[in-house]
Design an enzyme around this catalytic site. Structure first.
Site, mmCIF file in Angstrom:
data_model
loop_
_atom_site.group_PDB
_atom_site.id
_atom_site.type_symbol
_atom_site.label_atom_id
_atom_site.label_comp_id
_atom_site.label_asym_id
_atom_site.label_seq_id
_atom_site.Cartn_x
_atom_site.Cartn_y
_atom_site.Cartn_z
ATOM 1 N N LEU A 126 -11.474 8.258 -6.402
ATOM 2 C CA LEU A 126 -12.109 8.627 -7.433
ATOM 3 C C LEU A 126 -12.852 7.892 -7.827
ATOM 4 C CD1 LEU A 126 -12.079 10.950 -9.454
ATOM 5 C CD2 LEU A 126 -9.397 10.141 -10.198
ATOM 6 N N HIS A 230 -5.182 -2.614 -11.804
ATOM 7 C CA HIS A 230 -6.237 -2.744 -12.569
ATOM 8 C C HIS A 230 -6.048 -1.724 -13.910
ATOM 9 C CE1 HIS A 230 -10.045 -3.805 -13.305
ATOM 10 N NE2 HIS A 230 -10.212 -4.515 -12.426
#
Length: 344
Positions: A126, A230
């Protein structure tokens, strides 16, 4: 209009640009011409393949701006992971050290390498280009995969997983990997990450520690990032959590990012989606709802999101104008699957 469709051979240049922009840690799109071309060819074969169950298929979609012809994002699904190339994870669990005679009871966390997700389907790849990361586009790109899977459930496993990018700095260095590198490896994280993206995982079985690792023995920096994502991945994780995905203790071998899972039938988008026939009608009055809609095809799959749509719950019919119907590749009476992407 933004239309999601299967990737084609002539999308190579756009896919390479996306791979370049995605940066370190995005192992599913290595910046390698041969690998990217192979991914496109595999996806084209998968969309055209007749299957009776999930196998070594990889479905890669692109989001196209039909006005400019620009590819603005991509999203993908692996039908069954770990079948041809092993899929490794660390499983975070608890070990108890107990001596009744000494009155000592210690509970410690351990990391054990495993292949527990072999055969599961995986949502992956994605990426949305930065200038389009606004409004509902990212949410659409994430959730629309579940409509394709619901419509063609025979092609996928009952268990769906998503590997989330772990913590690393701007140079691509992972605190978790730095500890492993110091004790077991002699290569930098970006190199290991790149090898995985190329499908070369032999070094994992050759160099990874063969026995469980006590978390308390890791550096404080490595311990702190286990199961963390992240900063750029946090919004994607929140979306999946709202869909019902849960983290059950599995983390990536290199950056310790979490892997989350859900049963296909329990995913919120799948449960909320409806299937009904299309009626073509112009001058539609918006209902204050943005709908995500897909057709029921495989190789000719199309999906869009729009508020220029009307749904009649009583008649169980979806009204589209001619332009929207053309973008979806449907005619009057054809079946579509849809859900409310947003309402106000």
């Amino acid at each position: 209009m933004l239309v999601l469709r299967p990737i084609r051979g002539d999308d190579f240049a756009a896919l390479k640009q996306i791979a370049t922009e995605s940066g370190h840690g995005f192992t599913s799109l290595p910046v390698d011409d041969e690998q990217l071309q192979a991914k496109i060819a595999r996806a084209e074969a998968s969309f055209n393949k007749q299957v009776n169950g999930p196998g070594d298929e990889g479905y890669l979609f692109v989001l196209e701006d039909t006005y400019s012809g620009q590819i603005v994002g991509t999203t993908g699904i692996e039908a069954a992971v770990g079948m041809s190339v092993p899929l490794y994870h660390y499983r975070l669990s608890t070990s108890v050290h107990h001596s009744p005679n000494l009155g000592v009871y210690n509970s410690v966390e351990i990391l054990s390498m495993c292949n527990d997700y072999t055969g599961c389907s995986e949502i992956c790849t994605l990426f949305l280009r930065e200038e389009h990361r606004k409004g509902l586009t990212g949410r659409f790109l994430s959730r629309i995969r579940f409509l394709f899977m619901a419509e063609h459930s025979d092609r996928f496993s009952d268990t769906i997983i998503a590997e989330m990018r772990g913590v690393s700095d701007e140079q691509g260095h992972s605190p978790f990997w730095q500890w492993l590198q110091q004790h077991f490896f002699s290569i930098e994280f970006p190199q290991a990450d790149h090898l995985v993206g190329l499908g070369d995982k032999t070094f994992i079985s050759e160099l990874m520690p063969k026995y469980p690792i006590y978390v308390s023995l890791l550096s404080p920096q490595a311990q702190a990032v286990i199961g963390e994502v992240h900063e750029n991945t946090a919004p994607a994780l929140r979306l999946l959590q709202r869909e019902g995905f849960e983290h059950r203790g599995y983390v990536d071998l290199f950056d310790a990012g979490p892997t989350v899972e859900a049963k296909l039938g329990n995913i919120a988008t799948v449960r909320q989606s409806k299937v009904c026939p299309v009626l073509i009608k112009e001058d539609l009055r918006p209902q204050g709802i943005t709908w995500a809609i897909c057709n029921d095809k495989v190789s000719e799959f199309r999906a869009i999101f729009s508020d220029a749509v009307q749904y009649c719950d009583i008649k169980h019919q979806l009204y589209l104008n001619a332009q929207t119907a053309q973008a979806l590749g449907v005619s009057q009476g054809d079946s579509v699957r849809f859900f409310a992407l947003s309402s106000r």
